[in-house]
Design a protein around this motif. Sequence first.
Motif, mmCIF file in Angstrom:
data_model
loop_
_atom_site.group_PDB
_atom_site.id
_atom_site.type_symbol
_atom_site.label_atom_id
_atom_site.label_comp_id
_atom_site.label_asym_id
_atom_site.label_seq_id
_atom_site.Cartn_x
_atom_site.Cartn_y
_atom_site.Cartn_z
ATOM 1 N N VAL A 134 1.169 -0.742 0.267
ATOM 2 C CA VAL A 134 0.011 0.096 0.401
ATOM 3 C C VAL A 134 1.453 1.055 -0.362
ATOM 4 O O VAL A 134 2.183 1.456 0.221
ATOM 5 C CB VAL A 134 -0.673 -0.328 0.938
ATOM 6 N N HIS A 135 0.039 2.167 -0.711
ATOM 7 C CA HIS A 135 0.689 3.326 -0.255
ATOM 8 C C HIS A 135 0.467 3.792 1.032
ATOM 9 O O HIS A 135 -1.266 4.442 0.851
ATOM 10 C CB HIS A 135 0.312 4.908 -1.271
ATOM 11 N N ILE A 136 0.976 4.078 2.153
ATOM 12 C CA ILE A 136 -0.118 4.937 2.991
ATOM 13 C C ILE A 136 0.335 5.950 3.369
ATOM 14 O O ILE A 136 1.638 6.411 3.637
ATOM 15 C CB ILE A 136 0.301 3.564 3.883
ATOM 16 N N LYS A 137 -0.577 7.125 4.045
ATOM 17 C CA LYS A 137 0.010 7.796 4.514
ATOM 18 C C LYS A 137 0.716 8.329 6.386
ATOM 19 O O LYS A 137 -1.140 7.580 7.191
ATOM 20 C CB LYS A 137 -1.273 9.401 4.626
ATOM 21 N N LEU A 138 1.472 8.058 7.033
ATOM 22 C CA LEU A 138 1.974 8.215 8.245
ATOM 23 C C LEU A 138 2.916 8.989 8.738
ATOM 24 O O LEU A 138 3.876 8.970 8.741
ATOM 25 C CB LEU A 138 2.678 6.332 8.302
ATOM 26 N N GLN A 141 7.719 -4.795 5.202
ATOM 27 C CA GLN A 141 8.841 -4.017 4.724
ATOM 28 C C GLN A 141 8.630 -2.307 4.209
ATOM 29 O O GLN A 141 7.810 -2.065 3.429
ATOM 30 C CB GLN A 141 9.545 -4.536 3.297
ATOM 31 N N VAL A 142 9.140 -1.523 4.631
ATOM 32 C CA VAL A 142 8.829 0.122 4.636
ATOM 33 C C VAL A 142 10.488 0.913 3.666
ATOM 34 O O VAL A 142 11.577 0.962 3.767
ATOM 35 C CB VAL A 142 9.362 1.098 6.379
ATOM 36 N N ARG A 143 9.445 1.246 2.652
ATOM 37 C CA ARG A 143 10.159 1.474 1.285
ATOM 38 C C ARG A 143 10.082 3.318 1.220
ATOM 39 O O ARG A 143 8.379 3.968 2.408
ATOM 40 C CB ARG A 143 9.995 0.997 0.162
ATOM 41 N N GLY A 144 10.479 4.305 0.460
ATOM 42 C CA GLY A 144 9.924 5.113 0.243
ATOM 43 C C GLY A 144 8.772 5.448 -0.949
ATOM 44 O O GLY A 144 8.332 4.238 -1.007
ATOM 45 N N THR A 145 8.357 6.080 -1.139
ATOM 46 C CA THR A 145 7.532 6.360 -2.149
ATOM 47 C C THR A 145 7.048 6.144 -3.222
ATOM 48 O O THR A 145 6.089 4.909 -4.234
ATOM 49 C CB THR A 145 6.921 7.670 -2.217
ATOM 50 N N ALA A 146 8.270 5.814 -3.887
ATOM 51 C CA ALA A 146 8.424 5.388 -5.193
ATOM 52 C C ALA A 146 9.286 3.736 -4.650
ATOM 53 O O ALA A 146 10.356 3.784 -6.304
ATOM 54 C CB ALA A 146 9.533 6.001 -6.628
ATOM 55 N N GLY A 147 9.271 3.439 -4.070
ATOM 56 C CA GLY A 147 9.980 2.284 -3.470
ATOM 57 C C GLY A 147 11.279 1.584 -3.218
ATOM 58 O O GLY A 147 11.669 3.204 -2.678
ATOM 59 N N GLU A 148 12.163 0.896 -3.447
ATOM 60 C CA GLU A 148 13.280 1.121 -2.469
ATOM 61 C C GLU A 148 14.234 2.282 -3.314
ATOM 62 O O GLU A 148 14.604 2.161 -4.096
ATOM 63 C CB GLU A 148 14.037 -0.425 -3.139
ATOM 64 N N ALA A 184 10.271 9.481 1.191
ATOM 65 C CA ALA A 184 8.917 9.430 1.310
ATOM 66 C C ALA A 184 8.927 10.961 0.622
ATOM 67 O O ALA A 184 8.996 11.449 1.953
ATOM 68 C CB ALA A 184 8.631 8.817 3.180
ATOM 69 N N LYS A 185 7.603 11.191 0.111
ATOM 70 C CA LYS A 185 7.338 12.436 -0.520
ATOM 71 C C LYS A 185 5.910 12.322 0.765
ATOM 72 O O LYS A 185 4.757 11.351 0.312
ATOM 73 C CB LYS A 185 7.075 12.005 -1.713
ATOM 74 N N GLY A 186 6.050 13.602 1.280
ATOM 75 C CA GLY A 186 4.565 13.930 1.629
ATOM 76 C C GLY A 186 3.969 13.131 3.299
ATOM 77 O O GLY A 186 3.113 13.027 2.867
ATOM 78 N N GLY A 187 5.075 12.677 3.443
ATOM 79 C CA GLY A 187 5.154 11.589 4.334
ATOM 80 C C GLY A 187 3.972 9.832 4.061
ATOM 81 O O GLY A 187 3.189 9.691 4.357
ATOM 82 N N VAL A 188 4.335 9.394 2.823
ATOM 83 C CA VAL A 188 3.408 9.008 2.018
ATOM 84 C C VAL A 188 5.351 7.012 1.822
ATOM 85 O O VAL A 188 6.130 7.929 0.761
ATOM 86 C CB VAL A 188 3.073 8.747 1.051
ATOM 87 N N TYR A 189 4.621 6.128 2.096
ATOM 88 C CA TYR A 189 5.084 4.824 1.904
ATOM 89 C C TYR A 189 5.028 3.668 1.526
ATOM 90 O O TYR A 189 3.692 3.773 1.853
ATOM 91 C CB TYR A 189 5.763 4.534 4.098
ATOM 92 N N ASP A 190 5.817 3.106 0.880
ATOM 93 C CA ASP A 190 4.922 2.233 0.106
ATOM 94 C C ASP A 190 5.392 0.797 1.361
ATOM 95 O O ASP A 190 6.807 1.089 1.416
ATOM 96 C CB ASP A 190 6.203 1.843 -0.864
#
Length: 380
Positions: free
Chosen positions: A303-307, A327-334, A338-344
């Motif tokens: 999921v792309h999720i705002k946390l 597994q926690v990645r940035g918005t665009a993946g590995e 994280a842009k705007g607090g959105v995590y993959d």
Amino acid sequence: MMSLRLTRGILKNNAIRSYSRAPCEIIEILESGFETLSQSKSKSLLKKHLTREILDKIKTKVTPSYCSTLLDCIQSGLCNHDSGVGIYAPDPEAYSTFSELFDPIIEDYHKGFKKADKHPATCFGYGSDFPNLDPEERFIVSTRVRCGRSLKDFPFNPCLTKKDYRHLECMITKVLKTLCNDHAGKYLPLSCMEPEQQQKLIDEHLLFKEGDRFLQDANASRFWPTGRGIFINKNRTFLVWVNEEDHIRVISMEKGGDLGRVYERMIIGVESLAHSLKFSHDKRLGYLTFCPSNLGTTIRASVHIKLPNLGADRAKLEELANKYNLQVRGTAGEHSEAKGGVYDISNKRRLGLTEYQVVLEMHKGISALIDAECQAGSQK
């Protein structure tokens, strides 16, 4: 012993597979790369598990059918010390030929899947088993579930010839044309795609792109863009990537947090392909893939999720995610931010569980993160 600069220069020449080198040259490169990796600050699983004893045991081995060497497996990890895993399988036989190295890495990554363990039989369950994670759409931006497949009797990317790429593309697209209803769509080969259209699809997070240094250094980008392409359904909720990292990547996606609906769409898609295509499968490791991180079910549900509250302390977010094998990645993946607090955020384990268990574990973990995010927000 070769200098570091010379060794990296040789390794970076990804137009050359190791079988074209003399055995003594391969061993010299392996020895030099091993010493450099050992002295580095790398946190890769390759560095952790490639001991002197294991290196000496497997450095002269080759796979029976494709003549892949240890260098073909680890050259990306030797070049990129910031790799998480650092090893790929150039062909299906590499998992057994170089098992002394693959097995401990697999056990480490997949949380205790030991050499004596056996991956369970396929059991997808039903998408309806998983309720919407975020019905009010407060946290989850989008949901994606994908799986990888490799076709039987073909090696993986580093060993594929230009003819192989074209043959695979022909076989796969022939079956894709038979998909119907919600899965019906159009295949777009990269070789015929205008740069503007390609960039637009990349910007929309629909298409893969060339230039991943980890894949390039593993010789997974040879003959680009020959044999590569993307199949897209009419609603842009079902995709199939052809010859990117694996021969096939089946992807289901949509806005919001309805994991069950996304998962059901993926199941129907991959099962439809399985009626006509024979996939590479191992009795112990399940479905075989280029990267050992994807073995078994090959499923990555994300999921792309705002946390914003949990994300304020990345270390704590990682700690909580690890508790649920996420597994926690940035918005665009590995390797992204994280842009705007959105995590993959996705499931980490894919091996040793059924498909149903993989998605259930992810569903429970994301639910827990949302609960923790709400609690963190209420304490402010």
